[in-house]
Design a protein around this motif. Structure first.
Motif, mmCIF file in Angstrom:
data_model
loop_
_atom_site.group_PDB
_atom_site.id
_atom_site.type_symbol
_atom_site.label_atom_id
_atom_site.label_comp_id
_atom_site.label_asym_id
_atom_site.label_seq_id
_atom_site.Cartn_x
_atom_site.Cartn_y
_atom_site.Cartn_z
ATOM 1 N N VAL A 47 0.992 -1.311 -0.241
ATOM 2 C CA VAL A 47 -0.076 0.225 -0.189
ATOM 3 C C VAL A 47 0.993 1.634 0.063
ATOM 4 N N ALA A 48 2.097 1.314 0.783
ATOM 5 C CA ALA A 48 2.661 2.710 1.005
ATOM 6 C C ALA A 48 3.914 1.782 1.532
ATOM 7 N N ARG A 49 4.957 2.678 1.604
ATOM 8 C CA ARG A 49 5.932 2.498 1.851
ATOM 9 C C ARG A 49 7.283 3.511 1.973
ATOM 10 N N THR A 57 8.611 8.467 0.298
ATOM 11 C CA THR A 57 7.525 7.828 0.430
ATOM 12 C C THR A 57 7.242 6.888 -1.240
ATOM 13 N N SER A 58 6.534 5.784 -1.368
ATOM 14 C CA SER A 58 5.861 5.522 -2.210
ATOM 15 C C SER A 58 4.653 4.348 -1.896
ATOM 16 N N TYR A 59 3.865 4.790 -2.799
ATOM 17 C CA TYR A 59 2.353 3.902 -3.146
ATOM 18 C C TYR A 59 1.616 3.775 -3.941
ATOM 19 N N VAL A 63 -4.004 4.426 -3.630
ATOM 20 C CA VAL A 63 -4.385 4.685 -2.832
ATOM 21 C C VAL A 63 -3.552 6.571 -3.361
ATOM 22 N N LYS A 64 -3.222 6.282 -3.798
ATOM 23 C CA LYS A 64 -2.657 7.342 -4.022
ATOM 24 C C LYS A 64 -3.084 9.266 -4.134
ATOM 25 N N PHE A 67 -4.213 8.610 0.751
ATOM 26 C CA PHE A 67 -2.824 7.648 2.439
ATOM 27 C C PHE A 67 -2.053 8.665 2.199
ATOM 28 N N THR A 68 -1.881 8.621 3.541
ATOM 29 C CA THR A 68 -0.164 8.956 3.821
ATOM 30 C C THR A 68 0.445 8.118 4.920
ATOM 31 N N ILE A 69 2.035 8.043 4.099
ATOM 32 C CA ILE A 69 2.170 7.308 5.428
ATOM 33 C C ILE A 69 3.448 8.263 6.549
ATOM 34 N N LEU A 80 -0.459 5.201 8.979
ATOM 35 C CA LEU A 80 -0.662 5.102 7.580
ATOM 36 C C LEU A 80 -1.828 6.254 8.478
#
Length: 120
Positions: A47-49, A57-59, A63-64, A67-69, A80
């Motif tokens: 989902v996100a890293r 960060t990458s998504y 979810v771009k 979502f925010t990690i 998240l």
């Protein structure tokens, strides 16, 4: 590395949830942390890293923009923030921490998972 997630639950479509992951143990060896999810009958997907060095960060495309990690290295936590949730976001969400071992190899560590259910 041990990981404990929290923050899942049931929310209506369009709503928000915030997941948290607390890391303990060999946290100094963590190279990256991320959130994965697995819906019934589907494979686990990233989902996100967030990369420890530089905070890059990458998504997933799905979810771009929603979502925010984020990560607090001092507290060894990762979050998240999930906004504008959709029914297709329903899944078990897993916290992941990737370690770099002294041999140079990677080791993935996983939390127990937390259920997120989005009703339409």
């Amino acid at each position: 590395v041990q990981l404990v997630e929290s923050g899942g639950g049931l929310v209506q479509a369009g709503g928000s949830l915030r997941l948290s992951c607390a890391a303990s143990g060999r946290t100094f060896s963590i190279n990256a942390m991320g959130w994965y999810r697995q819906a019934p009958g589907k494979q686990r997907e990233l989902v996100a890293r967030i990369i420890s060095s530089g905070g890059i960060t990458s998504y997933a495309d799905s979810v771009k923009g929603r979502f925010t990690i984020s990560r607090d290295k001092a507290k060894n936590t990762m979050s998240l923030q999930m906004n504008s949730l959709k029914p297709e976001d329903t899944a078990v969400y897993y916290c992941n921490a990737r370690e770099i071992l002294t041999s140079g190899a990677f080791r993935d560590n996983w939390g127990q998972g937390t259920q997120v259910t989005v009703s339409s």
